[in-house]
Design an enzyme around this catalytic site. Structure first.
Site, mmCIF file in Angstrom:
data_model
loop_
_atom_site.group_PDB
_atom_site.id
_atom_site.type_symbol
_atom_site.label_atom_id
_atom_site.label_comp_id
_atom_site.label_asym_id
_atom_site.label_seq_id
_atom_site.Cartn_x
_atom_site.Cartn_y
_atom_site.Cartn_z
ATOM 1 N N HIS A 82 3.567 39.365 64.408
ATOM 2 C CA HIS A 82 2.477 38.470 64.027
ATOM 3 C C HIS A 82 1.891 37.841 65.277
ATOM 4 O O HIS A 82 2.621 37.330 66.134
ATOM 5 C CB HIS A 82 2.987 37.356 63.097
ATOM 6 C CG HIS A 82 1.885 36.424 62.698
ATOM 7 N ND1 HIS A 82 1.060 36.673 61.624
ATOM 8 C CD2 HIS A 82 1.434 35.286 63.271
ATOM 9 C CE1 HIS A 82 0.157 35.716 61.539
ATOM 10 N NE2 HIS A 82 0.361 34.854 62.525
ATOM 11 N N ASP A 161 0.611 28.412 50.484
ATOM 12 C CA ASP A 161 -0.010 28.475 51.810
ATOM 13 C C ASP A 161 -1.481 28.864 51.709
ATOM 14 O O ASP A 161 -2.315 28.339 52.446
ATOM 15 C CB ASP A 161 0.723 29.465 52.717
ATOM 16 C CG ASP A 161 0.005 29.569 54.056
ATOM 17 O OD1 ASP A 161 -0.033 28.544 54.759
ATOM 18 O OD2 ASP A 161 -0.559 30.633 54.375
ATOM 19 N N ARG A 168 -6.774 23.016 54.936
ATOM 20 C CA ARG A 168 -6.660 22.592 56.347
ATOM 21 C C ARG A 168 -7.886 23.025 57.134
ATOM 22 O O ARG A 168 -8.365 22.306 58.017
ATOM 23 C CB ARG A 168 -5.394 23.195 56.969
ATOM 24 C CG ARG A 168 -4.121 22.534 56.463
ATOM 25 C CD ARG A 168 -2.900 23.364 56.795
ATOM 26 N NE ARG A 168 -2.811 23.674 58.199
ATOM 27 C CZ ARG A 168 -2.301 24.808 58.712
ATOM 28 N NH1 ARG A 168 -1.819 25.735 57.912
ATOM 29 N NH2 ARG A 168 -2.260 24.989 59.984
ATOM 30 N N SER A 183 3.239 27.802 57.829
ATOM 31 C CA SER A 183 2.264 28.697 57.202
ATOM 32 C C SER A 183 2.559 30.148 57.583
ATOM 33 O O SER A 183 2.660 31.033 56.724
ATOM 34 C CB SER A 183 0.857 28.285 57.676
ATOM 35 O OG SER A 183 -0.088 29.274 57.417
ATOM 36 N N LYS A 187 4.867 33.208 55.017
ATOM 37 C CA LYS A 187 4.344 34.523 54.615
ATOM 38 C C LYS A 187 5.229 35.646 55.150
ATOM 39 O O LYS A 187 5.497 36.630 54.454
ATOM 40 C CB LYS A 187 2.911 34.676 55.132
ATOM 41 C CG LYS A 187 1.919 33.830 54.330
ATOM 42 C CD LYS A 187 0.530 33.841 54.914
ATOM 43 C CE LYS A 187 0.442 33.050 56.184
ATOM 44 N NZ LYS A 187 -0.863 32.593 56.595
HETATM 45 N N1 URA Z 1 -2.301 31.586 60.927
HETATM 46 C C1 URA Z 1 -1.738 31.270 59.741
HETATM 47 O O1 URA Z 1 -1.396 32.126 58.948
HETATM 48 N N2 URA Z 1 -1.551 29.960 59.476
HETATM 49 C C2 URA Z 1 -1.903 28.980 60.322
HETATM 50 O O2 URA Z 1 -1.695 27.828 60.008
HETATM 51 C C3 URA Z 1 -2.505 29.332 61.540
HETATM 52 C C4 URA Z 1 -2.686 30.653 61.834
#
Ligand code: URA
Length: 426
Positions: A82, A161, A168, A183, A187
């Site tokens: 990621h 999320d 946000r 966040s 995931k």
């Molecule tokens: N990427 C995400 O999935 N969440 C965040 O809060 C920031 C970047």
């Protein structure tokens, strides 16, 4: 439980209890806690922070808000990557097939771009026919048969999320380290990967503008992954200047295919290989050589199968923008700065990105770089080429590039560009 007492606890710098966290995430997902109440809490978290224990509980509550995927039927170990997002960050495209060619299964549940950073799905959608939306069964089938899949994360994964991130985004609370870490990791943990390599970007084109914040974010995420049984490693990597020589959807696919063909810009190749080695190591695959898999075409073979399995034509001509505008070097000398954020904003303004979730993107739009920091340029040579289908966008894009670069006409004594990999946290 009432939401106002939860908000007051964090507003007054208190520590939220496990029950408060579980309740507020669940009640917000169900719609019992209103957006304005959750935004007050998010702002209190941004201002007052969270302990590691609060972040861990918050992450677990977000995982529990939805389904968990299960890759245990696969014969290969799973490895995921990621990136926290940057400009010209097309690394997932060559990396996923490369790591699959070396023996891992690579599930890449990816997103679309918002703001100045591009999204992997937008990039791949510039390939005629390619589909981002797969059912869970289709996703597993592509992963099983080709070794890699890049697709949209389904709605069932960490729905808390999804709601909170959208909130946000419009309340100035994206940049809170506890909220970013929870966040991303909710995931990734819900996705069910066995190992995870995080590419935490640092610099003007990244969320984290300085290395100390990036280190804190990285170590928070590594801790969360490890606590949930996911072997997690983070590289901190430079995002002061764009990665490679392109920022824009089809432009970045073209560059990724160059890397898979054994060429491509040195920084993209270096980072792709560094992340591939980390992913293979985390997945317990010791005897693979990713540089060889790039050179001998086996990574390209996986790419072609992966694209075709999702309806794409790997041989199709990629779209190009109808109009170009060239910015030339105003002087001869050494390019000492080319700002990632400014280039990202220009690509976005040219149509490569979107201002609102529902906006379309232009496949051919973006910015092409003709030099990287550290290289010599000659007055009048092309420095940047801007691409768009809608030339009325040029003026606004050019504005964002006005202070974007420095050329040292005195020989730039002692200037060395930043290394790509700045640190490693495990
Ligand atoms: N990427 C995400 O999935 N969440 C965040 O809060 C920031 C970047």
């Amino acid at each position: 439980m009432d939401v106002i007492s939860v908000i007051r606890t964090k507003r007054d710098r208190g520590v939220l209890s496990d029950d408060q966290i579980d309740w507020v995430i669940d009640a917000y997902t169900r719609g019992e806690v209103a957006d304005e109440q959750m935004s007050a809490l998010a702002m209190a978290i941004l201002l007052n922070g969270m302990t590691r224990a609060e972040i861990a509980r918050w992450t677990a509550a977000m995982i529990n808000s939805g389904e968990r995927m299960n890759f245990s039927a696969l014969t290969r170990p799973t490895a995921d990557k990621h990136s926290t997002g940057g400009v010209g960050d097309k690394i997932t495209l060559p990396l996923a097939p490369l790591v699959a060619a070396c023996g891992a299964a690579v599930p890449q549940l990816s997103g679309r771009g918002l703001g100045h950073t591009g999204g992997t799905l937008d990039k791949l959608e510039s390939i005629p026919g390619w589909r981002a939306l797969l059912s869970n069964a289709e996703m597993l089938d592509v992963l099983d048969t080709t070794g890699a899949v890049i697709c949209a994360a389904g709605d069932g994964l960490a729905p808390a999320d999804k709601k909170l991130y959208a909130l946000r985004d419009v309340t100035g609370t994206v940049e809170a380290i506890p909220l970013i870490a929870s966040s991303i990791m909710s995931k990734k943990i819900a996705e069910g990967t066995g190992s995870l390599v995080l590419d935490v970007k640092v610099g003007s084109g990244a969320f984290m503008k300085n290395i100390d914040d990036a280190r804190e974010l990285a170590s928070t995420m590594v801790g969360l992954g490890t606590d949930h049984g996911v072997k997690t490693v983070a590289l901190l990597t430079d995002m002061a200047t764009p990665l490679g020589l392109t920022a824009g959807n089809a432009l970045e696919v073209r560059e990724s295919v160059e890397v898979l063909a054994g060429g491509g810009p040195a920084d993209v190749v270096e980072l792709t290989l560094a992340l591939a080695r980390e992913m293979l190591d985390a997945a317990g695959i010791k005897d693979a050589d990713p540089a060889k898999a790039l050179a001998d075409g086996s990574a390209m073979d996986v790419w072609r199968r992966m694209i075709a399995a999702q309806g794409g034509d790997p041989d199709a001509t990629l779209p190009t923008a109808r109009e170009q505008h060239v910015i030339t070097a105003p002087a001869s000398g050494t390019l000492t700065r080319l700002d990632a954020y400014d280039v990202g904003v220009a690509a976005w303004r040219l149509g490569a990105g979107r201002a609102r979730k529902e906006d379309p993107v232009q496949a051919g739009a973006g910015v092409e770089l003709h030099a990287k920091p550290g290289e010599r340029v000659t007055e009048g040579q092309p420095l940047l080429t801007l691409h768009t289908d809608t030339p009325e966008r040029f003026e606004y894009a050019i504005k964002s590039l006005q202070g974007a670069y420095d050329i040292d006409t005195q020989g730039a004594n002692g200037f060395t560009p930043n290394p790509i990999v700045l640190d490693r946290i495990a």
